[in-house]
Write an enzyme that holds these catalytic residues in place. Sequence first.
Site, PDB file in Angstrom:
ATOM      1  N   LYS A  16      44.960  43.895  41.442  1.00 26.43           N
ATOM      2  CA  LYS A  16      44.011  43.003  41.803  1.00 26.43           C
ATOM      3  C   LYS A  16      44.201  42.743  43.058  1.00 26.43           C
ATOM      4  O   LYS A  16      45.187  42.192  43.514  1.00 26.43           O
ATOM      5  CB  LYS A  16      44.013  41.571  40.703  1.00 26.43           C
ATOM      6  CG  LYS A  16      42.924  40.603  41.243  1.00 26.43           C
ATOM      7  CD  LYS A  16      43.089  39.332  40.509  1.00 26.43           C
ATOM      8  CE  LYS A  16      44.136  38.701  41.001  1.00 26.43           C
ATOM      9  NZ  LYS A  16      44.154  38.254  42.503  1.00 26.43           N
ATOM     10  N   ASP A  31      44.127  33.888  36.760  1.00 30.91           N
ATOM     11  CA  ASP A  31      43.652  35.152  36.950  1.00 30.91           C
ATOM     12  C   ASP A  31      43.529  35.958  35.817  1.00 30.91           C
ATOM     13  O   ASP A  31      43.074  37.261  35.985  1.00 30.91           O
ATOM     14  CB  ASP A  31      44.782  35.790  37.971  1.00 30.91           C
ATOM     15  CG  ASP A  31      44.578  35.181  39.468  1.00 30.91           C
ATOM     16  OD1 ASP A  31      43.548  34.691  39.537  1.00 30.91           O
ATOM     17  OD2 ASP A  31      45.498  35.364  40.186  1.00 30.91           O
TER      18      ASP A  31
END
Length: 283
Positions: A12, A130
């Site tokens: 990410k 997240d």
Amino acid sequence: MARTAEAFAPAKVNLTLHVTGQRADGYHLLDSLVMFADVGDKITVQAADETTVTVVGPFAAGAPTDHRNLVFQAAELLGVKAKITLEKHLPAAAGVGGGSSDAAAALRALTTLYNIPIPSGEEILKLGADVPVCLEPDLTRMAGIGEQISRLSTGCDWPMILVNPRVDVPTPKVFKALPNKNNSAMPEAFPDWSQDDVAVSWLAEQRNDLEAPAIAIEPVIGACLDELRLSRGCLLARMSGSGATCFGIFKTVALRDQALAQLRRDFPKWWIVPTEDCGVKFR
């Protein structure tokens, strides 16, 4: 029921990260534009009577194999047992969401294996702020503490380099060093992502509010950014997440590859990998 299932856990990358506030419970409020790279970890799961986690790969050292690992917690959240193999290709505590992406991949693989639905976003948030955004790797705006997710497009195929100088930067320490917790959010209007020059110019006007405090803690992050910015063809260099991984967006693949070769020659001990946005092509 499938005998085994696999899922890819892409890195990410926070193209932007604006810290916009802090709640009374200590959670920080963010406004972040997130993409997912075509480099990452791999999850393989098999049905079992007890949950076990085996970690292999170049970054396996130091990774927990018990309840501390988020892939173990993902199985617990689903209420299933499995033999889980995690192939680690991403450095830990690197600002690229390795653990969160692993957990999301484990959820995808386990729900495929047992033919059960993905839990609600509220449940998934228990694994980490997240994790929800990592469930569907795509160009995404993530806000709040991670629960506000807006998928924007299938991504931008920019030639990029990820660079990590192999230092750990504890996230709590970086947030603590941030002098102002109430910064402006991103604009509501986004650029046309198909126009690379326009999109990168827009990104250059945004920020990662954690970059300066992270550099103060580990100055080598600043050196990474300097090296990327000095590389021919680099359009934008910025730190991802709370560090220490930095990314560079390049004008062409050829210029990216030239910079990649030079950086690897000059800094053989750093983690330096080429990448693009994996978009909906995640494996």
